[in-house]
Design a protein around this motif. Sequence first.
Motif, PDB file in Angstrom:
ATOM      1  N   VAL A  33      41.103 -19.229 129.230  1.00 49.68           N
ATOM      2  CA  VAL A  33      40.034 -19.904 128.510  1.00 49.68           C
ATOM      3  C   VAL A  33      40.243 -21.412 128.618  1.00 49.68           C
ATOM      4  CG1 VAL A  33      38.961 -20.279 126.250  1.00 49.68           C
ATOM      5  CG2 VAL A  33      39.707 -17.981 126.914  1.00 49.68           C
ATOM      6  N   ASP A  34      39.178 -22.125 128.974  1.00 52.68           N
ATOM      7  CA  ASP A  34      39.281 -23.574 129.195  1.00 52.68           C
ATOM      8  C   ASP A  34      39.120 -24.335 127.870  1.00 52.68           C
ATOM      9  OD1 ASP A  34      39.522 -26.000 130.436  1.00 52.68           O
ATOM     10  OD2 ASP A  34      37.483 -26.020 131.243  1.00 52.68           O
ATOM     11  N   SER A  35      40.055 -24.103 126.981  1.00 49.38           N
ATOM     12  CA  SER A  35      40.052 -24.778 125.681  1.00 49.38           C
ATOM     13  C   SER A  35      41.473 -24.802 125.151  1.00 49.38           C
ATOM     14  CB  SER A  35      39.129 -24.058 124.697  1.00 49.38           C
ATOM     15  OG  SER A  35      39.235 -24.606 123.416  1.00 49.38           O
ATOM     16  N   LYS A  36      41.809 -25.870 124.449  1.00 48.85           N
ATOM     17  CA  LYS A  36      43.154 -25.977 123.895  1.00 48.85           C
ATOM     18  C   LYS A  36      43.268 -25.381 122.504  1.00 48.85           C
ATOM     19  CE  LYS A  36      44.348 -30.115 126.559  1.00 48.85           C
ATOM     20  NZ  LYS A  36      44.788 -31.535 126.503  1.00 48.85           N
ATOM     21  N   SER A  37      42.160 -24.902 121.972  1.00 50.22           N
ATOM     22  CA  SER A  37      42.178 -24.326 120.633  1.00 50.22           C
ATOM     23  C   SER A  37      41.340 -23.068 120.597  1.00 50.22           C
ATOM     24  CB  SER A  37      41.638 -25.330 119.611  1.00 50.22           C
ATOM     25  OG  SER A  37      40.267 -25.603 119.857  1.00 50.22           O
ATOM     26  N   SER A  38      41.481 -22.332 119.504  1.00 53.41           N
ATOM     27  CA  SER A  38      40.691 -21.128 119.293  1.00 53.41           C
ATOM     28  C   SER A  38      40.420 -20.970 117.802  1.00 53.41           C
ATOM     29  CB  SER A  38      41.427 -19.895 119.829  1.00 53.41           C
ATOM     30  OG  SER A  38      40.611 -18.747 119.751  1.00 53.41           O
ATOM     31  N   LYS A  39      39.270 -20.385 117.476  1.00 56.15           N
ATOM     32  CA  LYS A  39      38.875 -20.261 116.070  1.00 56.15           C
ATOM     33  C   LYS A  39      39.471 -19.005 115.459  1.00 56.15           C
ATOM     34  CE  LYS A  39      34.716 -21.441 115.029  1.00 56.15           C
ATOM     35  NZ  LYS A  39      33.231 -21.438 114.857  1.00 56.15           N
ATOM     36  N   CYS A  40      40.080 -19.153 114.297  1.00 63.27           N
ATOM     37  CA  CYS A  40      40.671 -18.026 113.578  1.00 63.27           C
ATOM     38  C   CYS A  40      39.554 -17.102 113.088  1.00 63.27           C
ATOM     39  CB  CYS A  40      41.489 -18.531 112.386  1.00 63.27           C
ATOM     40  SG  CYS A  40      42.155 -17.193 111.352  1.00 63.27           S
ATOM     41  N   PRO A  41      39.629 -15.793 113.386  1.00 61.08           N
ATOM     42  CA  PRO A  41      38.575 -14.870 112.965  1.00 61.08           C
ATOM     43  C   PRO A  41      38.559 -14.629 111.454  1.00 61.08           C
ATOM     44  CG  PRO A  41      40.387 -13.661 113.966  1.00 61.08           C
ATOM     45  CD  PRO A  41      40.688 -15.115 114.171  1.00 61.08           C
ATOM     46  N   ARG A  42      39.627 -14.989 110.753  1.00 64.91           N
ATOM     47  CA  ARG A  42      39.705 -14.755 109.309  1.00 64.91           C
ATOM     48  C   ARG A  42      39.087 -15.893 108.513  1.00 64.91           C
ATOM     49  NH1 ARG A  42      44.526 -13.220 111.526  1.00 64.91           N
ATOM     50  NH2 ARG A  42      45.100 -11.014 111.326  1.00 64.91           N
ATOM     51  N   CYS A  43      39.579 -17.129 108.787  1.00 69.35           N
ATOM     52  CA  CYS A  43      39.126 -18.263 107.971  1.00 69.35           C
ATOM     53  C   CYS A  43      38.171 -19.192 108.707  1.00 69.35           C
ATOM     54  CB  CYS A  43      40.331 -19.065 107.464  1.00 69.35           C
ATOM     55  SG  CYS A  43      41.268 -19.885 108.783  1.00 69.35           S
ATOM     56  N   GLY A  44      38.026 -19.002 110.021  1.00 71.38           N
ATOM     57  CA  GLY A  44      37.110 -19.825 110.791  1.00 71.38           C
ATOM     58  C   GLY A  44      37.640 -21.190 111.176  1.00 71.38           C
ATOM     59  N   LYS A  45      38.891 -21.485 110.862  1.00 71.21           N
ATOM     60  CA  LYS A  45      39.478 -22.775 111.210  1.00 71.21           C
ATOM     61  C   LYS A  45      39.993 -22.757 112.651  1.00 71.21           C
ATOM     62  CE  LYS A  45      39.143 -24.591 107.032  1.00 71.21           C
ATOM     63  NZ  LYS A  45      38.318 -25.786 106.735  1.00 71.21           N
ATOM     64  N   ALA A  46      39.870 -23.904 113.317  1.00 72.76           N
ATOM     65  CA  ALA A  46      40.379 -24.008 114.691  1.00 72.76           C
ATOM     66  C   ALA A  46      41.889 -24.189 114.676  1.00 72.76           C
ATOM     67  CB  ALA A  46      39.724 -25.170 115.410  1.00 72.76           C
ATOM     68  N   SER A  47      42.553 -23.495 115.601  1.00 71.98           N
ATOM     69  CA  SER A  47      44.005 -23.622 115.708  1.00 71.98           C
ATOM     70  C   SER A  47      44.376 -24.107 117.095  1.00 71.98           C
ATOM     71  CB  SER A  47      44.678 -22.275 115.433  1.00 71.98           C
ATOM     72  OG  SER A  47      46.069 -22.352 115.688  1.00 71.98           O
ATOM     73  N   HIS A  48      45.340 -25.033 117.168  1.00 74.68           N
ATOM     74  CA  HIS A  48      45.870 -25.523 118.444  1.00 74.68           C
ATOM     75  C   HIS A  48      47.275 -24.995 118.707  1.00 74.68           C
ATOM     76  CE1 HIS A  48      42.637 -28.384 117.541  1.00 74.68           C
ATOM     77  NE2 HIS A  48      42.638 -28.693 118.836  1.00 74.68           N
ATOM     78  N   SER A  49      47.781 -24.205 117.780  1.00 74.91           N
ATOM     79  CA  SER A  49      49.165 -23.751 117.854  1.00 74.91           C
ATOM     80  C   SER A  49      49.259 -22.434 118.612  1.00 74.91           C
ATOM     81  CB  SER A  49      49.728 -23.588 116.439  1.00 74.91           C
ATOM     82  OG  SER A  49      51.043 -23.091 116.483  1.00 74.91           O
ATOM     83  N   ILE A  50      49.694 -22.489 119.885  1.00 71.40           N
ATOM     84  CA  ILE A  50      49.848 -21.283 120.697  1.00 71.40           C
ATOM     85  C   ILE A  50      51.172 -20.622 120.362  1.00 71.40           C
ATOM     86  CG2 ILE A  50      50.049 -20.358 123.028  1.00 71.40           C
ATOM     87  CD1 ILE A  50      48.276 -22.626 123.989  1.00 71.40           C
ATOM     88  N   HIS A  51      51.090 -19.361 119.965  1.00 67.73           N
ATOM     89  CA  HIS A  51      52.299 -18.610 119.610  1.00 67.73           C
ATOM     90  C   HIS A  51      52.943 -17.987 120.846  1.00 67.73           C
ATOM     91  CE1 HIS A  51      55.038 -16.155 117.289  1.00 67.73           C
ATOM     92  NE2 HIS A  51      54.552 -15.046 117.870  1.00 67.73           N
ATOM     93  N   GLN A  52      52.132 -17.326 121.687  1.00 70.12           N
ATOM     94  CA  GLN A  52      52.650 -16.737 122.917  1.00 70.12           C
ATOM     95  C   GLN A  52      51.488 -16.393 123.851  1.00 70.12           C
ATOM     96  OE1 GLN A  52      54.696 -13.005 122.283  1.00 70.12           O
ATOM     97  NE2 GLN A  52      53.292 -12.366 120.679  1.00 70.12           N
ATOM     98  N   HIS A  53      51.841 -16.015 125.087  1.00 70.55           N
ATOM     99  CA  HIS A  53      50.859 -15.669 126.116  1.00 70.55           C
ATOM    100  C   HIS A  53      50.934 -14.172 126.415  1.00 70.55           C
ATOM    101  CE1 HIS A  53      50.005 -19.896 127.315  1.00 70.55           C
ATOM    102  NE2 HIS A  53      51.237 -20.083 126.847  1.00 70.55           N
ATOM    103  N   HIS A  54      49.765 -13.510 126.481  1.00 71.07           N
ATOM    104  CA  HIS A  54      49.687 -12.105 126.886  1.00 71.07           C
ATOM    105  C   HIS A  54      48.866 -12.027 128.172  1.00 71.07           C
ATOM    106  CE1 HIS A  54      51.492 -10.421 123.301  1.00 71.07           C
ATOM    107  NE2 HIS A  54      50.658 -11.113 122.521  1.00 71.07           N
ATOM    108  N   TRP A  55      49.430 -11.438 129.219  1.00 72.58           N
ATOM    109  CA  TRP A  55      48.721 -11.314 130.495  1.00 72.58           C
ATOM    110  C   TRP A  55      48.138  -9.904 130.633  1.00 72.58           C
ATOM    111  CZ3 TRP A  55      47.686 -15.303 133.707  1.00 72.58           C
ATOM    112  CH2 TRP A  55      48.414 -16.484 133.496  1.00 72.58           C
ATOM    113  N   ARG A  56      46.870  -9.842 131.004  1.00 76.26           N
ATOM    114  CA  ARG A  56      46.178  -8.568 131.192  1.00 76.26           C
ATOM    115  C   ARG A  56      45.524  -8.538 132.564  1.00 76.26           C
ATOM    116  NH1 ARG A  56      41.767  -7.543 126.841  1.00 76.26           N
ATOM    117  NH2 ARG A  56      41.591  -5.633 128.086  1.00 76.26           N
TER     118      ARG A  56
END
Length: 405
Positions: A33-56
């Motif tokens: 995904v060409d973005s440095k953040s993603s929106k939390c599905p629970r509270c709707g706040k944007a997060s920039h903190s990447i916890h880990q990568h999952h490859w599919r």
Amino acid sequence: MKFSVEQILNLPGIKVLNCQDIEGLGLIIEIQVDSKSSKCPRCGKASHSIHQHHWRNIKDLPWSNQQVILRIDRRQFRCKNCQKLFSEDLDFVDKQRGYTKRFAIEIVKQVLDSNIRSVAERNDLSESEIQSMLDSLESDISFETSEIKRLGIDEISLIKGQGNYLGVLVDLDRRKPIDIVESRRQSEMTQALQSMGNEVLEQIEEVSIDLWKPYKSLVKELMPNAEVTIDRFHVMKQVNDELDAARKQQKKEANSLKNKLDRDRILAGLLKSKYSLLKNEDSLNETQKEKLKAVQNVSPTLSKMHELKEKFRNIFNTAESWGDGVLKLLDWMYDSSLYFPKTIRTIFRWFGDIVGYFEQRTTSGTVEGINNKLKLVKRLGYGFRNFANFRLRCLLSWHFSVKFP
């Protein structure tokens, strides 16, 4: 003009990290995904903190008959607001699926023109994978019933020869099926119709049915403002069936004749005469016309019945008004009393509903056309023993309008 891999891939908001052509596997395209953040599905706040990568690895539409595998970096973020982990949303692939949505839609399109087994072999998939693709699209089937004014009710046999009939509900104006019902029994048909809602049922002005009393009872019970019209082609079928029964009886009587010359002459005239008698006379080819003449020469009874059959058909084609049609039909019944007793009894029982045609001019041609396509779906499926699968395949054939990027 040269196109980049990203342009050909055509997944908005996605960037390509790498692309390799690996022999035996096809194109392997690494994306993110060409973005440095993603929106939390629970509270709707944007997060920039990447916890880990999952490859599919998932299948996508092929390029020039070459298989395409998307290797996706689906990142997991930590929401600083609610302190929960979440994976970023990928709108082009469903959760727990090994293929993109557009790949599934393309496979379903192929299935609707073919059958599951052939499509599975052609695309290196299992039949269960394709069935899951079909099932996942069931929620996309929708039909707007609020504008229905004219309804058609008919049936189709799921497994030929077993007498188990499915009910078919059709919007005659839009020429599309509304639903396929597991049984034509009154209880199941009532439930299917009631699911449309009283407001819809009360606005229906006309219902075209065949010569089956439970359908008429359904209309009177559930659609108080609807007029019942018996389809002219079902009445025509009664005429043809009685004519064909007379043809068979004439052959039987000819076979019992002791005079060999008379027997052979009559049998020769009747040989392979079915379609010449039953087919519309103005549609006969030259060979069939000659055969009709041969029948008329050896059987005055069949000659007269054929003449009456053609007159019956012309009544529905040429009647200028309701009154004109009624008078012509009454005259025909008088002339045909000795030749078509069964048909006349049927017409007496359903007279008011049959002559409704002369006012509304409604036929079940649309319903019959849909039934023919349903039979094709059944043949392509090598005979469906699972009603749910058959219903899904049928409804997708008319209501499959999902679009993908």
